[in-house]
Design a protein around this motif. Structure first.
Motif, short mmCIF file in Angstrom:
data_model
loop_
_atom_site.label_atom_id
_atom_site.label_comp_id
_atom_site.label_asym_id
_atom_site.label_seq_id
_atom_site.Cartn_x
_atom_site.Cartn_y
_atom_site.Cartn_z
N GLN A 116 17.20 3.17 11.78
CA GLN A 116 17.25 2.65 10.41
C GLN A 116 16.24 1.52 10.21
O GLN A 116 15.57 1.45 9.17
N ILE A 117 16.14 0.64 11.19
CA ILE A 117 15.16 -0.45 11.10
C ILE A 117 13.75 0.12 11.08
O ILE A 117 12.89 -0.34 10.32
N CYS A 118 13.52 1.12 11.90
CA CYS A 118 12.18 1.71 11.96
C CYS A 118 11.75 2.28 10.62
O CYS A 118 10.64 2.04 10.16
N TYR A 119 12.66 3.04 9.99
CA TYR A 119 12.30 3.65 8.72
C TYR A 119 12.07 2.60 7.63
O TYR A 119 11.17 2.73 6.79
N LYS A 120 12.89 1.56 7.62
CA LYS A 120 12.73 0.51 6.61
C LYS A 120 11.39 -0.19 6.76
O LYS A 120 10.70 -0.46 5.78
N LEU A 121 11.02 -0.48 7.99
CA LEU A 121 9.75 -1.16 8.21
C LEU A 121 8.57 -0.23 7.96
O LEU A 121 7.52 -0.66 7.47
N ASN A 127 8.40 2.09 5.71
CA ASN A 127 8.22 2.27 4.27
C ASN A 127 8.05 0.96 3.52
O ASN A 127 7.86 0.97 2.30
N PHE A 128 8.12 -0.16 4.22
CA PHE A 128 8.13 -1.46 3.56
C PHE A 128 6.90 -1.68 2.69
O PHE A 128 7.00 -2.18 1.57
N SER A 129 5.72 -1.30 3.18
CA SER A 129 4.48 -1.56 2.44
C SER A 129 3.97 -0.35 1.67
O SER A 129 2.91 -0.44 1.04
N LEU A 130 4.67 0.77 1.71
CA LEU A 130 4.21 1.94 0.98
C LEU A 130 4.51 1.78 -0.50
O LEU A 130 5.68 1.72 -0.90
N GLN A 131 3.47 1.69 -1.33
CA GLN A 131 3.65 1.50 -2.76
C GLN A 131 3.71 2.82 -3.52
O GLN A 131 4.09 2.84 -4.68
N ASN A 132 3.34 3.92 -2.87
CA ASN A 132 3.36 5.23 -3.51
C ASN A 132 4.38 6.10 -2.78
O ASN A 132 4.19 6.49 -1.63
N LEU A 133 5.47 6.43 -3.46
CA LEU A 133 6.58 7.11 -2.81
C LEU A 133 6.25 8.53 -2.36
O LEU A 133 6.98 9.09 -1.53
N ARG A 134 5.18 9.10 -2.85
CA ARG A 134 4.85 10.45 -2.40
C ARG A 134 4.44 10.47 -0.94
O ARG A 134 4.48 11.51 -0.29
N PHE A 135 4.07 9.30 -0.39
CA PHE A 135 3.70 9.24 1.02
C PHE A 135 4.90 8.98 1.93
O PHE A 135 4.74 8.81 3.13
N THR A 136 6.11 8.96 1.34
CA THR A 136 7.32 8.82 2.15
C THR A 136 8.02 10.16 2.34
O THR A 136 9.07 10.22 2.99
N GLU A 137 7.47 11.22 1.78
CA GLU A 137 8.08 12.54 1.91
C GLU A 137 8.07 12.99 3.37
O GLU A 137 7.14 12.67 4.12
N PRO A 138 9.10 13.75 3.81
CA PRO A 138 9.17 14.20 5.21
C PRO A 138 7.97 15.02 5.66
O PRO A 138 7.65 15.05 6.84
N SER A 139 7.31 15.70 4.72
CA SER A 139 6.18 16.56 5.08
C SER A 139 4.88 15.77 5.31
O SER A 139 3.90 16.33 5.82
N HIS A 176 -5.39 2.69 12.00
CA HIS A 176 -5.39 2.52 10.55
C HIS A 176 -5.00 1.08 10.22
O HIS A 176 -3.95 0.60 10.69
N ALA A 177 -5.81 0.40 9.43
CA ALA A 177 -5.49 -0.95 8.98
C ALA A 177 -4.71 -0.88 7.68
O ALA A 177 -5.02 -0.07 6.80
N ARG A 178 -3.69 -1.75 7.57
CA ARG A 178 -2.91 -1.79 6.33
C ARG A 178 -2.56 -3.24 6.00
O ARG A 178 -2.25 -4.02 6.89
N CYS A 179 -2.65 -3.59 4.72
CA CYS A 179 -2.23 -4.93 4.32
C CYS A 179 -1.28 -4.87 3.13
O CYS A 179 -0.22 -5.48 3.17
N GLY A 180 -1.62 -4.13 2.08
CA GLY A 180 -0.73 -4.08 0.91
C GLY A 180 -0.11 -2.72 0.67
O GLY A 180 0.85 -2.59 -0.10
N GLY A 181 -0.64 -1.67 1.30
CA GLY A 181 -0.07 -0.33 1.13
C GLY A 181 -0.39 0.33 -0.19
O GLY A 181 0.29 1.26 -0.61
N HIS A 182 -1.46 -0.11 -0.87
CA HIS A 182 -1.79 0.42 -2.19
C HIS A 182 -2.86 1.50 -2.17
O HIS A 182 -3.34 1.88 -3.23
N SER A 183 -3.28 1.97 -1.01
CA SER A 183 -4.32 2.99 -0.96
C SER A 183 -3.95 4.18 -1.85
O SER A 183 -2.88 4.77 -1.69
#
Length: 345
Positions: free
Chosen positions: A53-58, A60-72, A103-110
């Motif tokens: 549960q902690i892993c999934y929350k972290l 998805n924490f910075s993902l601003q576009n929910l389409r990138f959270t899909e299982p596929s 992959h570098a990430r800071c705000g998750g807005h790509s």
């Protein structure tokens, strides 16, 4: 207790994220990477099997576009959240030594999810904890961490200067400064103060071999390239030094019409000059429809299809810089600057 500041997540292995690697191959890749983390004191991590549960929350924490959270959608196998420059250096070195794409990430807005998804075994180095802001009002400058959001930068600069200073950048508060600046950084004050990239005085970058470089040690070519060509091709920018500008605000409602009417007239004036043929694009607003290559392994001629649309004649110069500073193409994504093997020194 595991803390967010130095958390390393070993996320679920998506069938695509290791290109259908065998369990033994996945185990070898993981153990080699985590052993390297341990030897370099990146020891605060957990696995998906122990604390999912902690892993999934972290994750998805910075993902601003929910389409990138899909299982596929291909997911990272490891996420690192460093709290210091030296931890970024160790994460880069370990990932490269053990064959992981970075992959570098800071705000998750790509716009195309390039900072959060991929085709190969990849590591996300998320800079959200590198968000320190140091303001020198007398000098008119500020150092901002590579993971600082625009809201954090605006707040600390305004607070340190008693609301007298700001800087020319965008308006979305959760956008990460790293991706924004590396793509140019357009905002409402750009007509007067230019792009934020034009106001960068120095930077600290972790390069492909884990060295921490500043403007002098990275050289003119790399310093030019990191200010406008987009993130993900050159290294990990862990801090930016920028010039700050004196600003004014209006608070009287009657003034709204005056300023809004000016903006409308400016928009109408510029409309005839926007690009139509050939099509062009701004790299802060990534557009995968222009073309892309699996894993960022495009040839120069293939990448030219979209590179020209983003950078015009500067594309060839960017290729020369890339071939010099990252000849093995360690830092890459589907629209990254390619390496020309004929130009590798």
């Amino acid at each position: 207790m595991v803390t967010l500041a130095t958390f390393v997540i070993v996320a679920l292995l998506n069938p695509y994220s290791l290109l259908k690697a065998s369990p033994s191959m996945a185990s070898t890749l993981e153990s080699g990477l985590l052993d390297c983390f341990g030897k370099n004191r990146l020891t605060n991590y957990t696995t998906i099997n122990s604390r999912p549960q902690i892993c999934y929350k972290l994750l998805n924490f910075s993902l601003q576009n929910l389409r990138f959270t899909e299982p596929s959608v291909p997911m990272p196998y490891v996420i690192v959240l460093p709290s210091s420059n030296i931890q970024v250096q160790h994460a880069v070195v370990c990932s490269r030594q053990h064959g992981w794409l970075i992959h570098a990430r800071c705000g998750g807005h790509s716009y195309e999810g390039f900072s959060s998804t991929g085709d190969s075994p990849f590591v996300i180095i998320d800079q959200m904890n590198l968000n320190k802001v140091e303001v020198d009002v007398a000098e008119g400058t500020a150092w901002i961490g590579g993971g600082t959001t625009l809201a954090e930068a605006y707040y600390h600069i305004a607070n340190a200067s008693k609301d007298r200073y700001g800087f020319s950048a965008g308006t979305c508060p959760t956008v990460g400064s790293g991706g924004h600046i590396s793509g140019g950084g357009f905002g409402h004050m750009s007509r007067k103060f230019r792009l934020v990239a034009d106001n960068i005085l120095d930077a600290l970058v972790v390069n492909v071999v884990g060295l921490l470089l500043n403007r002098t040690t990275m050289g003119d070519g790399m310093f030019w390239a990191i200010r406008g060509s987009g993130g993900g091709s050159w290294g990990m920018v862990v801090a930016w030094k920028l010039s700050i500008q004196y600003i004014i605000n209006w608070r009287t409602q009657d003034d709204d019409y005056k300023y809004l009417n000016w903006i409308k007239s400016f928009y109408e004036y510029m409309e005839p000059y926007v690009s139509k043929s050939p099509r062009e694009a701004y790299v802060n607003y990534l557009d995968i429809d222009l073309g892309a290559a699996r894993n960022g392994t495009a040839s120069v001629e293939t990448a030219r299809e979209w590179g020209i649309m983003y950078f015009k004649d500067n594309f060839d110069r960017l290729v020369r810089v890339k071939s010099h500073i990252d000849p093995h193409n360690v830092f890459r994504y589907p629209q990254s600057i390619p390496v020309n093997t004929k130009q590798v020194l």
